[in-house]
Scaffold this active site. Structure first.
Site, PDB file in Angstrom:
ATOM      1  N   LYS A   1      24.051  62.738  59.478  1.00 32.06           N
ATOM      2  CA  LYS A   1      25.011  62.285  60.498  1.00 32.06           C
ATOM      3  C   LYS A   1      26.463  62.645  60.168  1.00 32.06           C
ATOM      4  O   LYS A   1      27.371  62.326  60.913  1.00 32.06           O
ATOM      5  CB  LYS A   1      24.882  60.772  60.679  1.00 32.06           C
ATOM      6  N   ASP A  42      19.574  62.720  52.198  1.00 38.29           N
ATOM      7  CA  ASP A  42      19.392  63.916  53.022  1.00 38.29           C
ATOM      8  C   ASP A  42      18.212  63.758  53.968  1.00 38.29           C
ATOM      9  O   ASP A  42      17.362  62.917  53.771  1.00 38.29           O
ATOM     10  CB  ASP A  42      19.081  65.110  52.113  1.00 38.29           C
TER      11      ASP A  42
END
Ligand code: SAH
Length: 407
Positions: free
Chosen positions: A218, A196
């Site tokens: 992403k 994360d």
């Protein structure tokens, strides 16, 4: 003969008799290490330390309560001459030599047939260092190696007993040193790391190059789509036989959706384990010098997600009840809704002068603390351009930490 270096060997002493002659502090240091490898230990000595006596009492060690006699070594695989009497050690050593039993000597290593290395273990690797009879040097080298293994600067990957599955690893509040040893170990063992934004990212740079790194930031946006994709990826990789680390900031179960991942793994029959992390609502204030409790000031602390404003139909927080308590309130994900939350707390009875600290980027290079009060929180957040991630601490503990500011 003294010029030759020792020939290193890992003795497998489990179930094998070992005799320790002497019952003082040297014996006390050596015996637990022998027990830890399963040796059958007999201590020969008229007296023993209380700690050794405890092991005798627990049945872990046999105590022959008298001075050394040569036949004591009959049948032993290994001996330690650990008395404080040179002549006695000499006799033990001679008796061992005669029986071809390797013997360590506490008093004079040059006359011994075996030396004890500085030992440490990490993830199934035993490190043993013989520093040319300089114990401090050996210990220092051992410590460096162990640290390298722990931190991953020395990579000893793929333990044989390693199992495919998912490990939820809490990375702590941000600074890499604030992560657990267990967490670091898991990271270094991983085949796949799913990380994360808030996980300590510096550590990702240390990963071996063949590790697959999946950056959650992403993945496609939208909270539930993203979480579904994470669940899918961790399960899929684990079913391929890989060790997957799900790496998050703080603790995975504190506003981290960690348990959703546990359930997804269970449903798919994937083994899942959890390594807790230092959670930011406690660790970030602590590093900034603010205790979440203090005697006579706060007998409770409440950690609340502020990502929904008070009164939002999906909110599960009873703000009036929180306002009615007297203890510390720690708000997370609350920068945007802080003005509304401050209002709700004041509506429920907390005074406008209640001290508040906003700690931004806790434990990271840009860490800063903005001091405020409930009454002026909205204005101060705007003026100071506070941005996430931030922890907002409300209550008397803030004044305990900053008495001048609130006097
Ligand atoms: N699982 C994490 C929290 C995830 S929610 C934990 O246990 O800490 C994300 C929120 O955590 C942020 O909005 C912020 O309120 C807080 N947070 C996490 N790390 C932080 C940090 N280093 N400094 C300040 N706040 C932090």
């Amino acid at each position: 003969m003294d010029d030759f270096p020792p020939y290193p060997s890992g003795l497998r002493l489990a179930g094998r008799p070992v005799v320790v002659v002497g019952g003082g502090h040297v014996a006390q240091r050596r015996v637990p290490a022998l027990l830890a490898v399963g040796a059958v230990v007999t201590v020969v000595s008229p007296e023993v330390t209380p700690a050794l006596e405890g092991l005798v009492g627990a049945g872990e060690v046999t105590w022959v309560e008298r001075g050394f006699e040569e036949p004591d070594l009959d049948g032993a695989w290994y001996a330690i001459a650990a008395t404080d009497d040179h002549d006695a050690n000499e006799r033990v050593s001679a008796a061992a030599e005669e029986r071809r039993i390797f013997c360590v000597r506490a008093d004079d290593a040059t006359r011994a047939t075996a030396w004890t290395p500085a030992v440490g273990r990490h993830a199934g690797v035993t490190v043993a260092v013989l520093g040319n009879r300089e114990p401090r040097r050996s210990a220092a080298v051992r410590d460096e190696i162990l640290e390298g293994l722990r931190e991953g600067t020395i990579v000893a990957r793929h333990q044989r007993d390693r199992q495919a599955g998912v490990v939820l690893v809490g990375g702590g509040p941000g600074h890499p040193d604030l992560m657990s040893v267990a967490g670091r170990k898991a990271l270094m063992e991983a085949d796949v790391v799913v990380a994360d934004r808030l996980a300590p990212r510096e550590l990702l740079g240390e990963l071996p190059s063949d590790v697959e790194l999946i950056d959650v930031a992403k993945l496609p946006r939208g909270r539930s789509a993203q979480q579904e994709e994470i669940n899918r990826v961790i399960v899929e990789r684990a079913l391929e036989g890989k060790l997957v680390v799900r790496f998050k900031g703080g603790d995975n179960f504190v506003f981290g959706r960690g348990y959703e991942e546990v359930l997804a793994c269970r449903e798919a029959g994937v083994p899942v384990t959890v390594i807790p992390g230092l959670t930011s609502p406690v660790a970030v204030p602590a590093v900034a010098g603010i205790p979440v409790t203090h005697r006579g000031v706060a007998h409770e602390f409440t950690v609340i997600s502020g990502h929904l404003p008070p009164g939002h139909p999906e909110s599960l927080v009873n703000w009036a009840a929180v306002a009615g308590m007297s203890g510390t309130v720690v708000l997370m994900m609350a920068v945007h809704n802080a003005p509304a939350i401050a209002e709700a707390l004041m509506d429920g009875g907390r005074t406008g002068s209640t001290p508040v600290a906003v700690v931004c980027d806790g434990t990271m290079p840009g860490e800063r603390t903005v001091l405020s009060t409930l009454g002026s929180l909205a204005k101060d957040i705007e003026a100071e351009q506070v941005k996430a991630p931030a922890i907002i601490v409300v209550g008397g503990v803030v004044a305990v930490a900053h008495p001048q500011h609130f006097s």
